[in-house]
Design a protein around this motif. Structure first.
Motif, PDB file in Angstrom:
ATOM      1  N   GLU A 339      46.468  44.350  42.834  1.00 53.29           N
ATOM      2  CA  GLU A 339      45.492  44.573  41.766  1.00 53.29           C
ATOM      3  C   GLU A 339      45.325  43.289  40.949  1.00 53.29           C
ATOM      4  OE1 GLU A 339      44.916  48.359  38.860  1.00 53.29           O
ATOM      5  OE2 GLU A 339      46.912  47.535  39.066  1.00 53.29           O
ATOM      6  N   TYR A 340      46.448  42.622  40.712  1.00 54.24           N
ATOM      7  CA  TYR A 340      46.376  41.403  39.904  1.00 54.24           C
ATOM      8  C   TYR A 340      45.593  40.304  40.623  1.00 54.24           C
ATOM      9  CZ  TYR A 340      47.111  37.940  36.516  1.00 54.24           C
ATOM     10  OH  TYR A 340      46.847  36.999  35.555  1.00 54.24           O
ATOM     11  N   THR A 342      43.071  40.665  42.542  1.00 54.54           N
ATOM     12  CA  THR A 342      41.642  40.931  42.370  1.00 54.54           C
ATOM     13  C   THR A 342      41.184  40.536  40.967  1.00 54.54           C
ATOM     14  OG1 THR A 342      42.080  42.854  43.724  1.00 54.54           O
ATOM     15  CG2 THR A 342      39.911  42.754  42.721  1.00 54.54           C
ATOM     16  N   LEU A 343      42.035  40.815  39.992  1.00 59.33           N
ATOM     17  CA  LEU A 343      41.628  40.569  38.604  1.00 59.33           C
ATOM     18  C   LEU A 343      41.675  39.095  38.217  1.00 59.33           C
ATOM     19  CD1 LEU A 343      43.359  43.471  36.621  1.00 59.33           C
ATOM     20  CD2 LEU A 343      40.955  43.257  37.236  1.00 59.33           C
ATOM     21  N   TYR A 378      32.860  46.457  31.530  1.00 59.19           N
ATOM     22  CA  TYR A 378      33.157  46.031  32.901  1.00 59.19           C
ATOM     23  C   TYR A 378      32.135  46.700  33.804  1.00 59.19           C
ATOM     24  CZ  TYR A 378      37.584  45.091  30.580  1.00 59.19           C
ATOM     25  OH  TYR A 378      38.544  44.649  29.710  1.00 59.19           O
ATOM     26  N   SER A 381      32.127  46.692  40.528  1.00 57.46           N
ATOM     27  CA  SER A 381      33.432  47.044  41.114  1.00 57.46           C
ATOM     28  C   SER A 381      34.562  46.950  40.093  1.00 57.46           C
ATOM     29  CB  SER A 381      33.720  46.143  42.312  1.00 57.46           C
ATOM     30  OG  SER A 381      33.808  44.801  41.887  1.00 57.46           O
ATOM     31  N   LEU A 382      34.379  46.143  39.057  1.00 55.78           N
ATOM     32  CA  LEU A 382      35.437  46.051  38.033  1.00 55.78           C
ATOM     33  C   LEU A 382      35.613  47.381  37.308  1.00 55.78           C
ATOM     34  CD1 LEU A 382      35.329  42.867  35.775  1.00 55.78           C
ATOM     35  CD2 LEU A 382      37.160  43.631  37.265  1.00 55.78           C
ATOM     36  N   SER A 384      35.976  50.172  38.463  1.00 57.99           N
ATOM     37  CA  SER A 384      36.978  51.072  39.039  1.00 57.99           C
ATOM     38  C   SER A 384      38.351  50.415  39.116  1.00 57.99           C
ATOM     39  CB  SER A 384      36.514  51.569  40.411  1.00 57.99           C
ATOM     40  OG  SER A 384      35.919  50.527  41.123  1.00 57.99           O
ATOM     41  N   SER A 385      38.513  49.290  38.445  1.00 59.75           N
ATOM     42  CA  SER A 385      39.825  48.632  38.436  1.00 59.75           C
ATOM     43  C   SER A 385      40.845  49.514  37.718  1.00 59.75           C
ATOM     44  CB  SER A 385      39.670  47.292  37.715  1.00 59.75           C
ATOM     45  OG  SER A 385      40.935  46.764  37.447  1.00 59.75           O
ATOM     46  N   THR A 388      42.814  47.123  33.027  1.00 61.09           N
ATOM     47  CA  THR A 388      42.041  45.964  32.564  1.00 61.09           C
ATOM     48  C   THR A 388      42.853  45.180  31.539  1.00 61.09           C
ATOM     49  OG1 THR A 388      41.003  47.431  30.990  1.00 61.09           O
ATOM     50  CG2 THR A 388      39.774  46.972  33.009  1.00 61.09           C
ATOM     51  N   ARG A 431      33.332  51.059  30.922  1.00 66.61           N
ATOM     52  CA  ARG A 431      33.067  50.750  32.333  1.00 66.61           C
ATOM     53  C   ARG A 431      31.680  51.265  32.702  1.00 66.61           C
ATOM     54  NH1 ARG A 431      38.529  50.935  35.264  1.00 66.61           N
ATOM     55  NH2 ARG A 431      39.967  50.569  33.554  1.00 66.61           N
TER      56      ARG A 431
END
Ligand SMILES: NC(=O)C1=CN([C@@H]2O[C@H](COP(=O)(O)OP(=O)(O)OC[C@H]3O[C@@H](n4cnc5c(N)ncnc54)[C@H](O)[C@@H]3O)[C@@H](O)[C@H]2O)C=CC1
Ligand SMILES: O=C(O)C(=O)COP(=O)(O)O
Length: 605
Positions: A339-340, A342-343, A378, A381-382, A384-385, A388, A431
């Protein structure tokens, strides 16, 4: 790597980090650290000694003996992590650590079995008077008739706190043929049922039914003194009590009095309010009582548990010191490495957006001016992260970094929310899955200032009163001005881009020093600015021109000419120039006024 951690305390030197270990921690984990850090094992330090040296260290690894107080944490100017080689973090001031952005990690699993086995050891020792029998025998006595015990099979073991240790005790005690009941408002009923534990709805039922009562809650405000004289009086006089959790959950004076009065039959105790107990206090007298089996906080003291917790926390310290995320941070959100990853580019984007906001829209270098409410959306796609938090932290860091020195402020995922609140910055995260896909990238973020409801100009005014209407106009101008402070950004090929600044749509990489000019949308402006910059010895490296956002039709006030300061009105455009050095304030000011240049700001990103 979390940005926040990379620059924690602003000490970006390349020296090997220093790790202080003032207690006995198994060498298995320390070996992991020795390759990349200086590991200093310093047992026997007084609190003052510790305070005087903590400033040199990047990491502190403790067990239960070291009191990690607020003053100690504050003195740890370089401290990035406090690691507790065990479960209980009641010896660490978590609030102070969070405020300072220091990550606290522990080993939530490593010594669970050891603590549970020790509980069973005390259960059996209490039931069979092992302590007294052993002491008597060593003193040369052969006493048998006085030392008749009871069997645990068929007896009821009541468990207060059915967490990791409590459940492990339950499973083992089930194997001894005990009936199991537990009280824990937050326990997992499926796990309880699988271990044949009957959950009872009130604590009183636990006290009434227990032949043996064992405590396995954490030591927190709500559990301190949880079992006092009133609770003990509800128990059978034959009941025995075990505490392998924390001293002080059971009131030591009350327990001593109950044992002396014979209203409680015995106790097995591993933990005490003060460790070691002070001579003559209730704990010392408890230890001396013939019906008490006591051990000096040995629940986690097995070779296996110490190896486990040492490897667990040392590997987490290693992660943090090398800028990675830990597995079991007590005061930070858990973020999975995937996850990190991607962020990560968005972390850079958010930090740049925050810094751009402060320098472009609020350039007076006045931290007070940052008392603003923001909507942070956001998109794509962000939206659905999972978390945050790193993005939020990066934004707070970016907003503050132009006005607060890095050394005085360590902002990271641990303390970002607190720091923002303390500085009067409110950030509402939301979001939205709207329309991002059509624009060639999958996610974007929009930061929009909102007139702070706390601000006097946000208050309502009455129509018909000329003064009030004047205030109303100014107030709505101010509102419009603030609400046009919008920045949108996206990431493409791991590079952050700004796609909207104020009312202008644009596309530039926020990097290095940039001159942002608001000008009449007419030919010749670039030449004017280029000429002046050239004279000042500043070279232009990149340039983008931003027209007013096409679909932005909320321009009633703009036509009245009441909105300026970088947000723009019809017929205006924004020119964004990447330059090779900073532009002096005199040069910047000299650009404004003539030749249709309305405003200019210099930002370094
Ligand atoms: N003596 C020793 O050497 C050791 C002691 N410990 C201590 O054992 C205790 C338990 O550790 P874990 O099982 O890992 O913790 P845990 O967090 O897994 O379980 C604690 C349980 O207590 C429950 N609880 C909290 N407040 C409660 C209340 N007022 N009434 C009833 N239940 C309540 C929670 O819901 C949770 O299920 C901690 O105090 C820890 O410090 C742990 C390891 C070694
Ligand atoms: O892990 C815990 O909570 C413990 O109480 C163990 O403490 P210790 O590391 O043995 O000082």
């Amino acid at each position: 790597m979390p940005q926040s951690q990379a620059t924690a305390h602003g000490n970006g030197n390349t020296a090997r980090p220093k790790v202080l270990i003032p207690e006995k921690v198994s060498p298995d984990g320390l070996r992991l650290l020795q390759a990349s850090s200086e590991v200093h094992e310093r047992k026997g330090l007084s609190p003052d000694d510790l305070l005087s040296i903590i400033g040199d260290y990047d990491a502190l690894i403790v067990r239960s003996e070291t009191k990690v107080t607020a003053p100690l944490l504050a003195a740890g100017k370089k401290l990035r992590v406090v690691a507790r080689a065990g479960v209980g973090v009641d010896n660490v001031d978590l609030n102070a650590a969070t405020k300072l952005g220091i990550i606290v990690v522990n080993s939530p699993q490593g010594n669970i079995n050891a603590a549970a086995e020790h509980t069973i050891a005390l259960l059996m020792a209490t039931a069979r008077k092992v302590g007294e029998a052993c002491a008597g025998l060593k003193a040369g006595k052969w006493e048998r008739s006085k030392l008749v015990g009871i069997e645990v099979k068929g007896k009821t073991l009541a468990i207060l706190g059915l967490g990791k240790v409590g459940l492990t005790v339950a499973r083992a005690a089930g194997g001894l043929g005990m009936n199991l009941i537990a009280y824990d408002p937050y326990a997992n009923p499926a796990l309880a049922a699988a271990a044949n534990v009957e959950m009872v709805p009130t604590m009183d039922e636990v006290f009434a039914q227990a032949d043996f009562l064992t405590v396995h809650t954490p030591m927190i405000a709500s559990t301190k003194g949880m079992i006092g004289a009133a609770e003990l009086s509800k128990m059978k006089p034959t009941a025995q009590i075990l505490n392998v959790a924390r001293g002080g959950i059971i009131d030591e004076t009350a327990l001593l009095e109950a044992l002396e009065a014979g209203t409680i039959a015995g106790a097995g105790i591993d933990v005490f309010t003060a460790e070691p107990p002070v001579a003559g206090d209730a704990a010392s007298r408890l230890i001396a009582h013939p019906n008490v089996v006591a051990t000096p906080h040995l629940g986690a003291s097995t070779v296996e548990a110490q190896e486990n917790v040492s490897i667990d926390v040392c590997s987490q310290v290693l992660s943090i010191l090398s800028g990675q995320l830990p597995r079991s941070a007590v005061n930070a959100p858990i973020i999975l490495p995937e996850e990190y990853r991607t962020l990560r580019p968005f972390v850079t984007l958010l930090e740049k957006m925050g810094s751009l906001y402060t320098q472009h829209f609020s350039p007076s270098n006045n931290a007070q001016q940052l008392r603003t409410t923001f909507d942070l959306t956001y998109e794509g796609s962000l939206a659905s992260s999972g978390t945050t938090k790193p993005l939020f932290a990066a934004l707070v860091k970016g907003l503050l970094s132009p006005v607060v020195s890095a050394e005085s402020l360590n902002i990271n995922i641990v303390n970002a929310e607190l720091v923002a609140k303390e500085r009067g910055i409110l950030i509402n995260e939301s979001r939205s899955r709207d329309k991002v896909d059509q624009e060639g990238y999958s996610a974007s973020v929009t930061l929009k200032a909102r007139l702070d409801p706390r601000s006097p100009s946000a208050s309502r005014v009455v129509r018909g009163d000329p003064f009030a209407e004047g205030v109303a106009l100014r107030s709505s101008e101010r509102r419009k001005k603030v609400e046009n402070q919008v920045i949108t950004g996206f990431v493409s090929n791991n590079t952050p881009y700004i796609s909207r600044l104020g009312r202008f749509s644009t596309s530039f990489v926020p990097e290095g020093t940039m001159l942002i000019c608001l000008n009449d949308d007419a030919p010749g402006k670039i030449g004017v600015v280029g000429g002046r910059l050239g004279k000042a010895g500043v070279n232009i490296r990149s340039m983008s021109v931003a027209p007013i956002e096409a679909n932005d039709n909320d321009d009633v006030l703009l036509k009245e000419g009441s909105v300026v300061d970088g947000e723009g009105r019809e017929g205006e455009a924004l020119m964004i120039l990447g330059v090779d050095r900073t532009v002096d304030d005199e040069v910047r000011k000299s650009l404004i006024g003539d030749d249709g240049l309305i405003e200019a700001s210099v930002v370094t990103l």
